[in-house]
Every structure is written in structure tokens, then in C-alpha cells.
Design an enzyme around this catalytic site. Structure first.
Site, mmCIF file in Angstrom:
data_model
loop_
_atom_site.group_PDB
_atom_site.id
_atom_site.type_symbol
_atom_site.label_atom_id
_atom_site.label_comp_id
_atom_site.label_asym_id
_atom_site.label_seq_id
_atom_site.Cartn_x
_atom_site.Cartn_y
_atom_site.Cartn_z
ATOM 1 N N HIS A 2 0.881 -1.173 0.000
ATOM 2 C CA HIS A 2 0.000 0.000 0.000
ATOM 3 C C HIS A 2 0.919 1.222 0.000
ATOM 4 C CE1 HIS A 2 -3.667 2.301 1.319
ATOM 5 N NE2 HIS A 2 -2.733 3.102 1.796
ATOM 6 N N CYS A 9 -4.584 10.454 4.632
ATOM 7 C CA CYS A 9 -5.158 10.018 5.904
ATOM 8 C C CYS A 9 -5.399 11.233 6.799
ATOM 9 C CB CYS A 9 -4.204 9.041 6.607
ATOM 10 S SG CYS A 9 -4.744 8.537 8.254
#
Length: 309
Positions: A205, A238
Site C-alpha cells: 500500500h 489520511c
């Protein structure tokens, strides 16, 4: 080693969770349809987190209910704790992801738990999921660096990975959450892990904050990894990781892989169409490098120009 590479599209979840403006359920479903039409068959579509903390994910149940039923489509939900897991299970999700960040600080900011508390929660969720016959991916978040505490020791990444495997996770995703890494660091992390556990269990990721994501993905390929997360148009970020920009763009990753002889089952023009839908949903100009190249080729054809030498 297999020539097939599997792409897990995280644009609907990781890509949209940090958007400053609300994205409607209808827009999310249109984007999902475009991604599926392009050949995407793995979607990390929702996150069952506290809607006050991540309001963009508040409509998870509605998104899941609106997705098409396709035999080979895998839809996953990120779950931070048992409450989130129970919500995902109630919606019929057959694949979930848990997150174990690399430091106390990151876990506290992300999940309001220490590292040890998060580890215990992951163990509990994984154990229940195994009983329920639900596939579990374990994210090792901040595997290269923590946004608060700096560089993450490789030995710690190996230990957290071992913990998740021993808990029973079906897949481990090594996550460069803030895009701080380079190809050598991927080799340093993956080399011993692949030797011990094999490459099939691992996923990468990667965020492209410093332009290294494709090179890091290629390092993963050379280590035998054939599973990658990516986000349409390079969406991502995020809310609890300062400095985290978008994920590696799905279209750039697919282009690199296909041009290098790997099979993905994904149509590049279909991804171009999905980028347009994502732009409409977010009100942003999106697209990886290959989209800009595709636009330039189309413009050249319209003007009947010869390619530059």
C-alpha cells in the site's frame, strides 16, 4: 512467479476519506460502477469508523447496499475495532481489513489506542473473523515512517507482521502511509519476510508523496509480490497522518505493469473514464502521469500533429 498482478482499488475508502467537501453516496456508487466497468474486481469500498471522526465514511452501509452483485467482485471494509467489525458483518461483508500502526503516537491519533491495545484489538477481530469465515487483511501502517515519530525500524515492521500472521490474518499489507519510502527500504522489509512466509501473503500500500511509489511497487514485483493497493486518479490521504498525500494512481500502476508484460485484467481507457467520474465527484482535477499523457495524445490527434522526435 505468476504474471498476474492483483489490484485492490482503495479510492472509495482511502481516496475519499480525507476529502474536504462531502461526496454523496450517489457519486460514490457512480465511481464504483466506472471502476468495475474498467475491470476492477477488488474494492476496499468503505470504512466502519466513527462518523464524527471521518464523516466521509458515514454512509458505508448505503454504499455497500448500492454496489452491484458480481460473482467475482470482492468488496472489503476497513474496521478499526470489534464494533466496526460487527457493523461490517451485519452488512454482509466477506472481507475486512484491520490496521496496526507502527508507533504508540500514530495508533493513539488514528484509533485512540496504544500500540499494544491496537494489537490486542486486531487479534480479537481476526479471531472472530476466522470463526465467521471472513477474509482478513492486516495493515502494518507507517511501515516506513510514522508521521509523528519518524523512521520506523525494519525489525519492528517484521515483528508487527509476524504478530498479524500469528493472529491468523490471511494477507498482510505493508503500508507506506505518508509516502516516505524508497525502493531499497521495500527490499529491506520484504526480503526476509518473503523468505520466511512466501510472497503470496503480502500486499503493498503505497502513497506517492515524494514520487517514489511506482519505483517501490517495482521493488515489490522483484521480490515476488503480486498484490497492490492503488487509488483512482491518485486520490488519497489520511486525516490522522499529516503529510500523507494521494495513493499511487491506479492508472499509472496498471500502465507500468501492463507495459512490462504483466496481466491485470483492467482496461486503461476504462480507468481514464473512472478518473473523469472521480473528478466530478470531488470537484478536483485528478489523474496520474499516464492520464496526462493520454490527454496529450488525444489533443495531438485532434490537431493532426506528428509526434515529437
Amino acid at each position: 512467479m505468476t504474471n498476474r498482478v492483483y489490484i485492490n482499488e482503495v479510492g472509495l475508502r482511502d481516496g475519499l476519506q480525507n476529502q474536504p467537501n462531502p461526496v454523496s453516496t450517489e457519486s460514490k456508487l457512480k465511481l464504483a460502477d466506472a471502476l468495475i466497468a474498467a475491470g476492477i474486481r477488488q474494492l476496499e469500498a468503505v470504512s466502519f469508523v466513527n462518523p464524527k471522526a471521518v464523516p466521509q465514511m458515514a454512509d458505508g452501509a448505503q454504499v455497500l447496499a448500492g454496489l452491484p452483485t458480481i460473482a467475482d467482485l470482492t468488496v472489503a471494509a476497513l474496521v478499526p475495532n470489534m464494533k466496526g467489525y460487527e457493523r461490517a458483518k451485519a452488512e454482509g461483508v466477506k472481507s475486512v481489513a484491520v490496521v496496526l500502526a507502527s508507533t504508540d503516537t500514530f495508533n493513539l491519533r488514528n484509533l485512540n489506542m496504544t500500540l499494544e491495545q491496537t494489537k490486542a484489538t486486531c487479534q480479537q477481530v481476526i479471531a472472530q473473523a476466522k470463526q465467521d469465515g471472513i477474509f482478513v487483511r492486516g495493515y502494518v501502517s507507517g511501515a516506513i515512517a510514522c508521521p509523528y515519530d519518524g523512521t520506523t525500524p525494519v525489525d519492528l515492521v517484521h515483528k508487527l507482521t509476524q504478530d498479524l500472521i500469528e493472529f491468523g490474518a490471511d494477507e498482510i499489507s505493508i503500508a507506506d502511509t505518508i509516502g516516505a519510502g524508497n525502493p531499497q527500504q521495500i527490499n529491506d522489509i520484504l526480503g526476509p519476510l518473503v523468505q520466511q512466509y512466501g510472497a503470496d501473503i503480502f500486499n503493498l500500500h503505497l502513497h506517492d508523496t515524494r514520487g517514489q511509489a511506482l519505483a517501490m511497487a517495482w521493488a515489490g514485483i522483484t521480490q515476488g509480490v503480486r498484490r497492490f493497493d492503488s487509488s483512482i486518479g491518485g486520490l488519497g490521504g489520511c486525516p490522522f497522518a499529516p503529510g500523507a498525500s494521494g495513493n499511487v494512481a491506479t492508472e499509472d500502476l496498471v500502465y507500468m505493469l501492463q507495459e512490462s508484460g504483466f496481466e491485470t485484467g483492467i482496461d486503461l481507457q476504462g480507468l481514464r473514464n473512472a478518473v473523469i467520474v472521480a473528478e466530478q465527484a470531488t470537484g478536483q482535477s485528478l489523474g496520474g502521469s499516464v492520464v496526462q499523457w493520454m490527454k496529450s495524445q488525444e489533443l495531438r490527434k485532434q490537431k493532426n500533429q506528428s509526434p515529437c522526435i
